[in-house]
Design a protein around this motif. Sequence first.
Motif, mmCIF file in Angstrom:
data_model
loop_
_atom_site.group_PDB
_atom_site.id
_atom_site.type_symbol
_atom_site.label_atom_id
_atom_site.label_comp_id
_atom_site.label_asym_id
_atom_site.label_seq_id
_atom_site.Cartn_x
_atom_site.Cartn_y
_atom_site.Cartn_z
ATOM 1 N N MET A 1 -26.797 30.722 -51.335
ATOM 2 C CA MET A 1 -25.371 30.501 -51.670
ATOM 3 C C MET A 1 -24.820 29.002 -51.248
ATOM 4 S SD MET A 1 -24.767 33.458 -52.959
ATOM 5 C CE MET A 1 -23.224 32.921 -53.466
ATOM 6 N N ALA A 2 -25.433 28.639 -50.199
ATOM 7 C CA ALA A 2 -24.902 27.147 -49.382
ATOM 8 C C ALA A 2 -25.658 26.282 -50.586
ATOM 9 C CB ALA A 2 -25.156 26.946 -48.251
ATOM 10 N N SER A 3 -26.658 26.570 -51.305
ATOM 11 C CA SER A 3 -27.597 25.459 -51.816
ATOM 12 C C SER A 3 -27.473 25.500 -53.339
ATOM 13 C CB SER A 3 -28.991 25.612 -51.436
ATOM 14 O OG SER A 3 -29.115 25.675 -49.979
ATOM 15 N N GLY A 4 -26.277 25.748 -53.893
ATOM 16 C CA GLY A 4 -26.178 25.871 -55.252
ATOM 17 C C GLY A 4 -26.663 27.226 -55.964
ATOM 18 N N GLN A 5 -26.904 28.126 -55.107
ATOM 19 C CA GLN A 5 -27.487 29.411 -55.625
ATOM 20 C C GLN A 5 -28.888 29.147 -56.223
ATOM 21 O OE1 GLN A 5 -24.187 30.844 -58.172
ATOM 22 N NE2 GLN A 5 -22.904 30.789 -56.719
ATOM 23 N N THR A 6 -29.592 28.647 -55.552
ATOM 24 C CA THR A 6 -31.239 28.234 -55.819
ATOM 25 C C THR A 6 -31.766 28.803 -54.780
ATOM 26 O OG1 THR A 6 -32.890 26.724 -56.600
ATOM 27 C CG2 THR A 6 -31.187 25.958 -55.280
ATOM 28 N N LEU A 7 -32.844 29.500 -55.171
ATOM 29 C CA LEU A 7 -33.705 29.969 -54.074
ATOM 30 C C LEU A 7 -35.108 29.175 -53.852
ATOM 31 C CD1 LEU A 7 -33.660 33.810 -55.469
ATOM 32 C CD2 LEU A 7 -33.202 33.038 -53.159
ATOM 33 N N ARG A 8 -35.042 28.110 -54.680
ATOM 34 C CA ARG A 8 -36.218 27.184 -54.341
ATOM 35 C C ARG A 8 -36.140 26.556 -52.890
ATOM 36 N NH1 ARG A 8 -38.689 25.355 -59.277
ATOM 37 N NH2 ARG A 8 -37.777 26.070 -61.131
ATOM 38 N N GLY A 9 -37.422 25.981 -52.729
ATOM 39 C CA GLY A 9 -37.542 25.363 -51.286
ATOM 40 C C GLY A 9 -37.407 26.416 -50.385
ATOM 41 N N LEU A 10 -36.525 25.718 -49.346
ATOM 42 C CA LEU A 10 -36.387 26.614 -47.960
ATOM 43 C C LEU A 10 -36.053 28.074 -48.110
ATOM 44 C CD1 LEU A 10 -36.713 26.598 -44.798
ATOM 45 C CD2 LEU A 10 -34.565 25.608 -44.706
ATOM 46 N N PRO A 11 -35.324 28.560 -48.897
ATOM 47 C CA PRO A 11 -34.772 29.988 -49.250
ATOM 48 C C PRO A 11 -36.161 30.662 -49.458
ATOM 49 C CG PRO A 11 -33.247 28.807 -50.033
ATOM 50 C CD PRO A 11 -34.365 27.704 -49.853
ATOM 51 N N THR A 12 -37.116 30.379 -50.166
ATOM 52 C CA THR A 12 -38.383 30.963 -50.449
ATOM 53 C C THR A 12 -39.132 31.078 -49.176
ATOM 54 O OG1 THR A 12 -38.295 30.464 -52.879
ATOM 55 C CG2 THR A 12 -40.513 30.957 -51.984
ATOM 56 N N GLN A 13 -39.364 29.840 -48.465
ATOM 57 C CA GLN A 13 -39.937 30.102 -47.270
ATOM 58 C C GLN A 13 -39.431 30.984 -46.171
ATOM 59 O OE1 GLN A 13 -40.494 26.056 -45.566
ATOM 60 N NE2 GLN A 13 -40.653 24.941 -47.674
ATOM 61 N N LEU A 14 -38.109 30.919 -46.131
ATOM 62 C CA LEU A 14 -37.789 31.960 -45.265
ATOM 63 C C LEU A 14 -37.926 33.396 -45.648
ATOM 64 C CD1 LEU A 14 -34.260 30.541 -44.710
ATOM 65 C CD2 LEU A 14 -36.120 30.081 -43.121
ATOM 66 N N LEU A 15 -37.908 33.511 -47.046
ATOM 67 C CA LEU A 15 -38.223 35.111 -47.519
ATOM 68 C C LEU A 15 -39.596 35.504 -47.210
ATOM 69 C CD1 LEU A 15 -36.399 34.706 -51.069
ATOM 70 C CD2 LEU A 15 -35.869 36.236 -49.003
ATOM 71 N N ASP A 16 -40.535 34.515 -47.473
ATOM 72 C CA ASP A 16 -41.883 34.635 -47.085
ATOM 73 C C ASP A 16 -42.059 34.812 -45.641
ATOM 74 O OD1 ASP A 16 -42.736 33.811 -49.564
ATOM 75 O OD2 ASP A 16 -43.483 32.003 -49.115
ATOM 76 N N LYS A 17 -41.306 34.410 -44.550
ATOM 77 C CA LYS A 17 -41.480 34.963 -43.037
ATOM 78 C C LYS A 17 -41.165 36.164 -43.229
ATOM 79 C CE LYS A 17 -40.800 30.227 -40.845
ATOM 80 N NZ LYS A 17 -40.079 29.629 -40.042
ATOM 81 N N ALA A 18 -39.863 36.667 -43.686
ATOM 82 C CA ALA A 18 -39.477 38.022 -43.776
ATOM 83 C C ALA A 18 -40.452 38.921 -44.295
ATOM 84 C CB ALA A 18 -38.202 38.194 -44.477
ATOM 85 N N LEU A 19 -41.043 38.723 -45.217
ATOM 86 C CA LEU A 19 -42.036 39.658 -46.088
ATOM 87 C C LEU A 19 -43.312 39.554 -45.054
ATOM 88 C CD1 LEU A 19 -41.448 38.993 -49.620
ATOM 89 C CD2 LEU A 19 -40.662 41.178 -48.364
ATOM 90 N N ALA A 20 -43.575 38.555 -44.397
ATOM 91 C CA ALA A 20 -44.653 38.717 -43.458
ATOM 92 C C ALA A 20 -44.518 39.613 -42.314
ATOM 93 C CB ALA A 20 -45.073 37.169 -43.058
ATOM 94 N N LEU A 21 -43.328 39.722 -41.826
ATOM 95 C CA LEU A 21 -42.932 40.565 -40.673
ATOM 96 C C LEU A 21 -42.672 42.016 -41.305
ATOM 97 C CD1 LEU A 21 -40.453 38.093 -39.024
ATOM 98 C CD2 LEU A 21 -42.373 38.760 -38.103
ATOM 99 N N ASP A 22 -42.160 42.150 -42.416
ATOM 100 C CA ASP A 22 -41.902 43.428 -42.870
ATOM 101 C C ASP A 22 -42.031 43.360 -44.462
ATOM 102 O OD1 ASP A 22 -41.093 45.919 -43.612
ATOM 103 O OD2 ASP A 22 -38.899 45.671 -42.862
#
Length: 223
Positions: free
Chosen positions: A135-156
Motif C-alpha cells: 500500500m505504501a509503494s503504489g499498490q505494487t507487490l513487485r520487489g521487497l513485498p514479494t520477498q516478504l511474502l516468500d519469508k512468510a510462506l517459508a515459515l507457514d
Amino acid sequence: GKNELQARMLDEVGEAQQDTASKRGISFKALALALIVLLPLFAVALYWKIGNSDAMRYQTGAGQGFAVLQSDADLNELEARLAANPQNADGWYQLARSYTELGRYQDAVRAFDALTKLVPTEAQLWADYADVLTMASGQTLRGLPTQLLDKALALDPQNMKALALSGSAALERGDYAVSVRQWEKLLQMIPPESDNARMIEAGINKAREMLAQGGSKPAKTQS
C-alpha cells in the motif's frame, strides 16, 4: 479507502471484459481483479504468537494492550515509550496495527520493520508487513513485498494472507501458473459456497484465462 479502491478496480475489470487491448493492458486488468479477490481476505482475523498463552487475545479485542490508537497524542506517547524500550514487541505491534488502520502505511512499514526484527519467525507478521509495504509503494507487490511474502510462506506454507498476496504478486509479474497454484491452495482452506470462495474461484479462472492467452513465463522483474 478499500471500498473506494474496490469500486475503482471493479470499473477497470468491467472495461477489461470488453477490451481488446495489448497483453500488458490485459495483465493490469487481471491484477485489478486479483486485488478485488484479496480485499475480503484482509479482514481475516490475524494471529500472532510471542510464546505466551494468551497470544490470541487481541483477535477478539480482549487485549487492551493491542487496542488501535486514534489520536496523535496517544501515538506520540507510544512512539516515545518505544524509543525508550525498543525491545517491546507488543508495543511495536500495537503501533503497526494502529498506523495500518489509520492508513498511515509508511509509518506502519517502519513499525513492522522493527517488529519483524524482534519476532522474525511469525509468518503472519511478514504477510502483514508485505501488505502495508504494498500500500505504501503504489499498490505494487513487485520487489521487497514479494520477498516478504516468500519469508512468510517459508515459515507457514498455509498462511492465508501470504497465499492470497503471493498469487496476486505472481499475476502482476505474469506468472499465471503460480497464481493458480497459490489460490487453489487458498481455496481449500475456505468454506465452499462462501463469498470469499466464489471470489477466489473468479480469480483462479481469470489467471487460467491469462495463462491460456500468454503462457506462464513470468515477466522479468527485480525481486
